[in-house]
Design a protein around this motif. Structure first.
Motif, short mmCIF file in Angstrom:
data_model
loop_
_atom_site.label_atom_id
_atom_site.label_comp_id
_atom_site.label_asym_id
_atom_site.label_seq_id
_atom_site.Cartn_x
_atom_site.Cartn_y
_atom_site.Cartn_z
N GLY A 16 0.82 -1.20 0.00
CA GLY A 16 0.00 0.00 0.00
C GLY A 16 0.86 1.25 0.00
O GLY A 16 2.10 1.19 -0.04
N GLU A 17 0.20 2.40 0.05
CA GLU A 17 0.90 3.70 0.01
C GLU A 17 1.91 3.87 1.14
O GLU A 17 2.94 4.51 0.97
CB GLU A 17 -0.12 4.83 0.07
N ASN A 18 1.62 3.30 2.31
CA ASN A 18 2.51 3.45 3.47
C ASN A 18 3.49 2.29 3.60
O ASN A 18 4.14 2.15 4.64
CB ASN A 18 1.69 3.58 4.75
N GLY A 19 3.60 1.46 2.58
CA GLY A 19 4.53 0.34 2.61
C GLY A 19 4.00 -0.91 3.28
O GLY A 19 4.71 -1.91 3.37
N GLU A 20 2.73 -0.88 3.73
CA GLU A 20 2.16 -2.07 4.35
C GLU A 20 1.76 -3.07 3.27
O GLU A 20 1.53 -2.70 2.13
CB GLU A 20 0.97 -1.71 5.25
N LEU A 21 1.71 -4.34 3.65
CA LEU A 21 1.28 -5.36 2.71
C LEU A 21 -0.18 -5.13 2.34
O LEU A 21 -1.00 -4.81 3.20
CB LEU A 21 1.42 -6.75 3.33
N SER A 22 -0.50 -5.28 1.08
CA SER A 22 -1.86 -5.15 0.58
C SER A 22 -2.33 -6.54 0.16
O SER A 22 -1.87 -7.07 -0.87
CB SER A 22 -1.90 -4.18 -0.59
N ILE A 23 -3.20 -7.15 0.96
CA ILE A 23 -3.62 -8.53 0.73
C ILE A 23 -5.13 -8.54 0.51
O ILE A 23 -5.89 -8.02 1.32
CB ILE A 23 -3.23 -9.43 1.92
N VAL A 24 -5.55 -9.14 -0.59
CA VAL A 24 -6.96 -9.25 -0.94
C VAL A 24 -7.32 -10.72 -1.02
O VAL A 24 -6.58 -11.53 -1.60
CB VAL A 24 -7.24 -8.54 -2.29
N ALA A 25 -8.47 -11.08 -0.45
CA ALA A 25 -8.92 -12.47 -0.45
C ALA A 25 -9.27 -12.93 -1.85
O ALA A 25 -9.74 -12.15 -2.68
CB ALA A 25 -10.14 -12.62 0.46
N SER A 26 -9.07 -14.22 -2.09
CA SER A 26 -9.52 -14.81 -3.36
C SER A 26 -11.05 -14.82 -3.37
O SER A 26 -11.69 -14.73 -2.32
CB SER A 26 -8.98 -16.23 -3.50
N GLU A 27 -11.62 -14.98 -4.54
CA GLU A 27 -13.09 -15.03 -4.68
C GLU A 27 -13.66 -16.22 -3.92
O GLU A 27 -14.78 -16.16 -3.43
CB GLU A 27 -13.48 -15.10 -6.15
N SER A 28 -12.91 -17.31 -3.83
CA SER A 28 -13.42 -18.53 -3.21
C SER A 28 -13.11 -18.65 -1.72
O SER A 28 -13.50 -19.63 -1.09
CB SER A 28 -12.86 -19.75 -3.95
N SER A 29 -12.43 -17.68 -1.14
CA SER A 29 -12.02 -17.76 0.26
C SER A 29 -13.24 -17.95 1.17
O SER A 29 -14.25 -17.27 1.04
CB SER A 29 -11.28 -16.47 0.65
N SER A 30 -13.12 -18.91 2.11
CA SER A 30 -14.24 -19.18 3.02
C SER A 30 -13.75 -19.70 4.36
O SER A 30 -12.60 -20.13 4.50
CB SER A 30 -15.20 -20.19 2.39
N LYS A 31 -14.66 -19.70 5.32
CA LYS A 31 -14.34 -20.20 6.66
C LYS A 31 -14.08 -21.70 6.67
O LYS A 31 -13.57 -22.24 7.64
CB LYS A 31 -15.46 -19.86 7.64
N ASP A 32 -14.37 -22.37 5.58
CA ASP A 32 -14.19 -23.83 5.51
C ASP A 32 -12.87 -24.23 4.85
O ASP A 32 -12.60 -25.41 4.65
CB ASP A 32 -15.35 -24.45 4.73
N ASP A 33 -12.02 -23.26 4.53
CA ASP A 33 -10.78 -23.55 3.80
C ASP A 33 -9.87 -24.56 4.50
O ASP A 33 -9.17 -25.31 3.84
CB ASP A 33 -9.98 -22.26 3.56
N PHE A 34 -9.86 -24.56 5.84
CA PHE A 34 -8.96 -25.46 6.57
C PHE A 34 -9.64 -26.75 7.03
O PHE A 34 -9.05 -27.53 7.78
CB PHE A 34 -8.35 -24.75 7.79
N ASP A 35 -10.85 -27.03 6.56
CA ASP A 35 -11.55 -28.24 7.00
C ASP A 35 -10.75 -29.51 6.71
O ASP A 35 -10.81 -30.47 7.47
CB ASP A 35 -12.93 -28.34 6.35
N PHE A 36 -9.97 -29.52 5.65
CA PHE A 36 -9.15 -30.68 5.29
C PHE A 36 -8.19 -31.06 6.42
O PHE A 36 -7.76 -32.19 6.52
CB PHE A 36 -8.33 -30.40 4.02
N PHE A 37 -7.84 -30.11 7.29
CA PHE A 37 -6.80 -30.29 8.29
C PHE A 37 -7.34 -30.75 9.64
O PHE A 37 -6.58 -31.03 10.56
CB PHE A 37 -6.02 -28.98 8.43
N GLN A 38 -8.68 -30.85 9.78
CA GLN A 38 -9.25 -31.27 11.06
C GLN A 38 -8.78 -32.68 11.42
O GLN A 38 -8.63 -33.53 10.56
CB GLN A 38 -10.78 -31.27 10.98
N GLY A 39 -8.55 -32.88 12.72
CA GLY A 39 -8.14 -34.19 13.20
C GLY A 39 -6.65 -34.27 13.43
O GLY A 39 -5.98 -33.27 13.62
#
Length: 182
Positions: A16-39
């Motif tokens: 960004g303008e102040n040198g901070e990282l500018s991170i935008v979520a993908s269109e498919s990003s969801s709260k279920d992204d890490f479900d594969f890792f349960q257990g």
């Protein structure tokens, strides 16, 4: 040990303008992204012996990990257990999904420091997640990326790289090859 997929590129880092990282979520990003890792998982770790030193020597060790969801599914926690030089080591990851930004923040703490590290922030696209932060390594400003490759959900691979030139080049320094257990 399976090979790391070399066809996956680290996304370009934007600032960004102040040198901070500018991170935008993908269109498919969801709260279920890490479900594969349960257990529970057993892990074969491959860690670079020395970073930013043209080192080619890798340390290999085993560990275990167990992850469970929290906060009505918008977060999860895992415990990482290993032994280093005959001493028990415990790490903990807290991952939080922000429904407003659709970005994940991943925090790490371990039994050596007892503090939460700065979060890495990002999202998944096509079962591969990239999470970035600015950090300091041995008094040097660096960028850090965590990659989660969950294309094989029973054998996901986590990896970490650092850059000391604002993302122009990256040095991979840790791979975790996971196998789900029952």
């Amino acid at each position: 040990m399976k090979s790391i997929s070399l066809e996956i590129e680290i996304p370009k880092v934007n600032f960004g303008e102040n040198g901070e990282l500018s991170i935008v979520a993908s269109e498919s990003s969801s709260k279920d992204d890490f479900d594969f890792f349960q257990g529970k998982s057993v892990i074969r770790n491959k860690k670079l012996k020395k970073r930013f030193a043209n080192c080619t020597e890798w340390l290999e060790f085993s560990s275990t990990q167990e992850m469970y969801k929290i906060l009505n599914g918008i977060g999860n926690i895992d415990n990482f257990l290993a032994t280093f030089d005959g001493e028990p080591f415990e790490g903990m990851t807290v991952r939080l999904f922000n429904p407003a930004t659709r970005l994940w923040s991943i925090y790490w703490a371990d039994s050596n420091t007892g503090t939460l590290d700065r979060p890495v922030i990002g999202s998944f696209e096509n079962k591969v997640g990239h999470f970035f932060s600015k950090d300091i390594f041995e008094d040097k400003d660096v960028l850090q990326v965590f990659r989660w490759d969950a294309r094989d959900e029973n054998n996901p691979v986590w990896s970490q790289a650092m850059s000391d030139d604002n993302g122009k080049t990256w040095e991979w320094n840790w791979y975790m090859y996971m196998t789900k257990t029952k």
